[in-house]
Design a protein around this motif. Structure first.
Motif, mmCIF file in Angstrom:
data_model
loop_
_atom_site.group_PDB
_atom_site.id
_atom_site.type_symbol
_atom_site.label_atom_id
_atom_site.label_comp_id
_atom_site.label_asym_id
_atom_site.label_seq_id
_atom_site.Cartn_x
_atom_site.Cartn_y
_atom_site.Cartn_z
ATOM 1 N N VAL A 1 -28.992 37.346 17.933
ATOM 2 C CA VAL A 1 -30.098 37.143 16.988
ATOM 3 C C VAL A 1 -31.128 36.541 17.685
ATOM 4 C CG1 VAL A 1 -30.846 36.101 14.980
ATOM 5 C CG2 VAL A 1 -28.710 37.318 14.870
ATOM 6 N N ALA A 2 -30.771 35.412 18.294
ATOM 7 C CA ALA A 2 -31.676 34.597 19.258
ATOM 8 C C ALA A 2 -32.738 35.700 20.081
ATOM 9 C CB ALA A 2 -31.119 33.548 19.711
ATOM 10 N N HIS A 3 -31.784 36.261 20.724
ATOM 11 C CA HIS A 3 -32.502 37.167 21.784
ATOM 12 C C HIS A 3 -33.287 38.211 21.170
ATOM 13 C CE1 HIS A 3 -32.694 39.430 25.509
ATOM 14 N NE2 HIS A 3 -32.540 40.399 24.904
ATOM 15 N N ARG A 4 -32.617 38.871 20.124
ATOM 16 C CA ARG A 4 -33.588 39.939 19.459
ATOM 17 C C ARG A 4 -34.908 39.309 18.723
ATOM 18 N NH1 ARG A 4 -28.713 41.922 17.757
ATOM 19 N NH2 ARG A 4 -28.899 40.783 15.813
ATOM 20 N N CYS A 5 -34.802 37.895 18.512
ATOM 21 C CA CYS A 5 -36.187 37.210 17.686
ATOM 22 C C CYS A 5 -37.146 36.720 18.842
ATOM 23 C CB CYS A 5 -35.667 36.489 16.892
ATOM 24 S SG CYS A 5 -34.621 37.046 15.432
ATOM 25 N N GLY A 6 -36.750 36.836 20.168
ATOM 26 C CA GLY A 6 -37.700 36.435 21.216
ATOM 27 C C GLY A 6 -37.559 35.175 21.794
ATOM 28 N N PHE A 7 -36.381 34.611 21.458
ATOM 29 C CA PHE A 7 -35.941 33.266 22.034
ATOM 30 C C PHE A 7 -35.343 33.181 23.484
ATOM 31 C CE2 PHE A 7 -35.892 32.489 17.397
ATOM 32 C CZ PHE A 7 -36.122 31.234 17.174
ATOM 33 N N THR A 8 -35.791 32.211 24.054
ATOM 34 C CA THR A 8 -35.362 32.146 25.635
ATOM 35 C C THR A 8 -34.162 31.311 25.689
ATOM 36 O OG1 THR A 8 -37.761 32.507 26.234
ATOM 37 C CG2 THR A 8 -36.035 31.427 27.812
ATOM 38 N N TYR A 9 -33.152 31.766 26.270
ATOM 39 C CA TYR A 9 -31.854 30.939 26.469
ATOM 40 C C TYR A 9 -32.298 29.754 27.487
ATOM 41 C CZ TYR A 9 -27.113 29.461 27.914
ATOM 42 O OH TYR A 9 -26.079 28.930 28.198
ATOM 43 N N MET A 10 -31.821 28.460 27.077
ATOM 44 C CA MET A 10 -32.150 27.237 27.949
ATOM 45 C C MET A 10 -30.900 26.751 28.521
ATOM 46 S SD MET A 10 -35.439 27.490 27.760
ATOM 47 C CE MET A 10 -36.003 25.958 28.442
ATOM 48 N N GLY A 11 -29.776 27.195 28.268
ATOM 49 C CA GLY A 11 -28.541 26.576 28.707
ATOM 50 C C GLY A 11 -28.002 26.007 27.760
ATOM 51 N N GLU A 12 -26.619 25.267 28.130
ATOM 52 C CA GLU A 12 -26.008 24.409 27.205
ATOM 53 C C GLU A 12 -26.458 23.054 27.029
ATOM 54 O OE1 GLU A 12 -21.807 24.918 27.681
ATOM 55 O OE2 GLU A 12 -21.872 27.038 27.620
ATOM 56 N N ARG A 13 -26.270 22.382 26.025
ATOM 57 C CA ARG A 13 -26.587 20.836 25.671
ATOM 58 C C ARG A 13 -25.644 20.203 24.947
ATOM 59 N NH1 ARG A 13 -32.829 21.623 24.535
ATOM 60 N NH2 ARG A 13 -33.518 22.320 26.634
ATOM 61 N N LEU A 14 -25.321 19.082 24.963
ATOM 62 C CA LEU A 14 -24.334 18.664 24.182
ATOM 63 C C LEU A 14 -24.854 17.933 22.928
ATOM 64 C CD1 LEU A 14 -22.251 16.077 26.551
ATOM 65 C CD2 LEU A 14 -21.546 18.382 25.412
ATOM 66 N N ARG A 15 -24.269 18.184 21.576
ATOM 67 C CA ARG A 15 -24.321 17.573 20.429
ATOM 68 C C ARG A 15 -23.233 17.330 19.796
ATOM 69 N NH1 ARG A 15 -27.796 21.061 16.066
ATOM 70 N NH2 ARG A 15 -29.557 20.255 17.284
ATOM 71 N N ASP A 16 -23.272 15.804 19.487
ATOM 72 C CA ASP A 16 -21.938 15.312 18.518
ATOM 73 C C ASP A 16 -20.799 15.644 19.689
ATOM 74 O OD1 ASP A 16 -23.529 14.385 16.763
ATOM 75 O OD2 ASP A 16 -23.256 16.258 15.633
ATOM 76 N N GLY A 17 -20.898 15.621 20.956
ATOM 77 C CA GLY A 17 -19.672 15.809 21.918
ATOM 78 C C GLY A 17 -19.361 17.184 22.034
ATOM 79 N N LEU A 18 -20.088 18.314 21.409
ATOM 80 C CA LEU A 18 -19.673 19.640 21.615
ATOM 81 C C LEU A 18 -20.861 20.273 22.250
ATOM 82 C CD1 LEU A 18 -18.014 21.698 20.774
ATOM 83 C CD2 LEU A 18 -19.512 22.018 18.575
ATOM 84 N N ALA A 19 -20.473 21.077 23.425
ATOM 85 C CA ALA A 19 -21.486 21.788 24.197
ATOM 86 C C ALA A 19 -21.751 23.016 23.415
ATOM 87 C CB ALA A 19 -20.834 22.600 25.275
ATOM 88 N N LEU A 20 -23.158 23.142 23.218
ATOM 89 C CA LEU A 20 -23.805 24.330 22.331
ATOM 90 C C LEU A 20 -24.938 24.788 23.375
ATOM 91 C CD1 LEU A 20 -24.399 22.322 18.974
ATOM 92 C CD2 LEU A 20 -22.538 24.035 19.546
ATOM 93 N N SER A 21 -24.960 26.299 22.904
ATOM 94 C CA SER A 21 -26.127 27.002 23.726
ATOM 95 C C SER A 21 -27.444 26.902 23.037
ATOM 96 C CB SER A 21 -25.632 28.550 23.516
ATOM 97 O OG SER A 21 -24.476 28.904 24.229
ATOM 98 N N VAL A 22 -28.547 26.548 23.708
ATOM 99 C CA VAL A 22 -29.755 26.280 23.097
ATOM 100 C C VAL A 22 -30.799 27.319 23.589
ATOM 101 C CG1 VAL A 22 -31.790 24.525 23.090
ATOM 102 C CG2 VAL A 22 -29.344 23.855 23.279
ATOM 103 N N TRP A 23 -31.472 27.843 22.657
ATOM 104 C CA TRP A 23 -32.475 28.895 22.507
ATOM 105 C C TRP A 23 -33.818 28.632 21.886
ATOM 106 C CZ3 TRP A 23 -31.102 34.062 24.213
ATOM 107 C CH2 TRP A 23 -29.697 34.084 24.460
ATOM 108 N N ILE A 24 -34.810 28.742 22.766
ATOM 109 C CA ILE A 24 -36.212 28.195 22.177
ATOM 110 C C ILE A 24 -37.241 29.249 22.303
ATOM 111 C CG2 ILE A 24 -38.169 26.787 22.942
ATOM 112 C CD1 ILE A 24 -36.097 24.794 24.183
ATOM 113 N N LEU A 25 -37.966 29.032 21.095
ATOM 114 C CA LEU A 25 -39.130 29.999 20.917
ATOM 115 C C LEU A 25 -40.530 29.360 20.971
ATOM 116 C CD1 LEU A 25 -40.421 32.827 20.381
ATOM 117 C CD2 LEU A 25 -40.078 32.261 17.694
ATOM 118 N N GLU A 26 -41.387 29.462 21.636
ATOM 119 C CA GLU A 26 -42.636 28.713 21.849
ATOM 120 C C GLU A 26 -43.705 29.891 21.367
ATOM 121 O OE1 GLU A 26 -42.066 25.230 24.899
ATOM 122 O OE2 GLU A 26 -41.875 27.298 25.643
ATOM 123 N N PRO A 27 -44.679 29.311 20.930
ATOM 124 C CA PRO A 27 -45.967 30.299 20.551
ATOM 125 C C PRO A 27 -46.487 31.124 21.654
ATOM 126 C CG PRO A 27 -46.404 28.017 20.004
ATOM 127 C CD PRO A 27 -45.147 27.789 20.753
#
Length: 183
Positions: free
Chosen positions: A157-183
């Motif tokens: 969904v993130a990819h289809r919506c034009g978000f860019t994959y930024m890698g993994e980051r930790l949140r509350d001790g859990l590694a999560l994939s982060v996607w970003i959309l900028e104008p």
């Protein structure tokens, strides 16, 4: 040159209702309690692997009513913006999409989920695109999606919506994939 934004957390001018070709994406209302309750209970095992709040399920109807009251209060004060995804043709609740303020003062994070019967129709992509556009129009400098690395449907969904994959980051001790959309 000074920043035109007031000091402190931003106020986000987000609409209570966003419409797309097939969806009514609207802030939860008190009368959504039964529909939300049925949809969540019917999809608990489907949601539990990827949706953190599903760990607190099942809730009873009174708890669900309180949850919707909390959603409405949070929307009104600009903390989080939770919307029901409604199929415009049938009026049936398909899931939820939200904008969260937890990723910084100038950004919003999108969260989303669908009942299993609604997956595979492009509904999540349509809802994410709509709320992301609303967030950017409201002044967000970026919109983020955080999901578990094994949540391939959410990543798609993130990819289809034009978000860019930024890698993994930790949140509350859990590694999560982060996607970003900028104008």
């Amino acid at each position: 040159m000074s920043d035109s934004r007031p000091a402190g957390p931003p106020t986000w001018p987000l609409a209570h209702r966003i419409t797309t070709e097939r969806l009514a994406i609207r802030a939860y209302v008190a009368s959504d309690v039964t529909a939300l309750h049925r949809l969540v209970l019917a999809n608990m095992e489907h949601l539990r692997p990827f949706i953190p709040w599903a760990a607190h399920e099942p809730r009873n109807l009174d708890e669900r009513d309180q949850l919707i009251s909390d959603y409405r209060r949070s929307f009104a004060v600009g903390e989080n913006f939770r919307y029901a995804i409604i199929d415009a043709a049938t009026g049936e609740m398909a899931g939820g999409v939200s904008l969260h303020t937890r990723v910084g003062p100038d950004a919003l994070e999108v969260g989303y989920w669908l009942g299993a019967d609604f997956e595979g129709r492009g509904i999540a992509s349509e809802a994410v695109t709509a709320v992301s556009r609303a967030a950017l129009d409201a002044g967000a400098t970026r919109v983020e999606i955080w999901c578990t690395p094994d949540n391939t449907r959410s990543a798609a969904v993130a990819h289809r919506c034009g978000f860019t994959y930024m890698g993994e980051r930790l949140r509350d001790g859990l590694a999560l994939s982060v996607w970003i959309l900028e104008p």
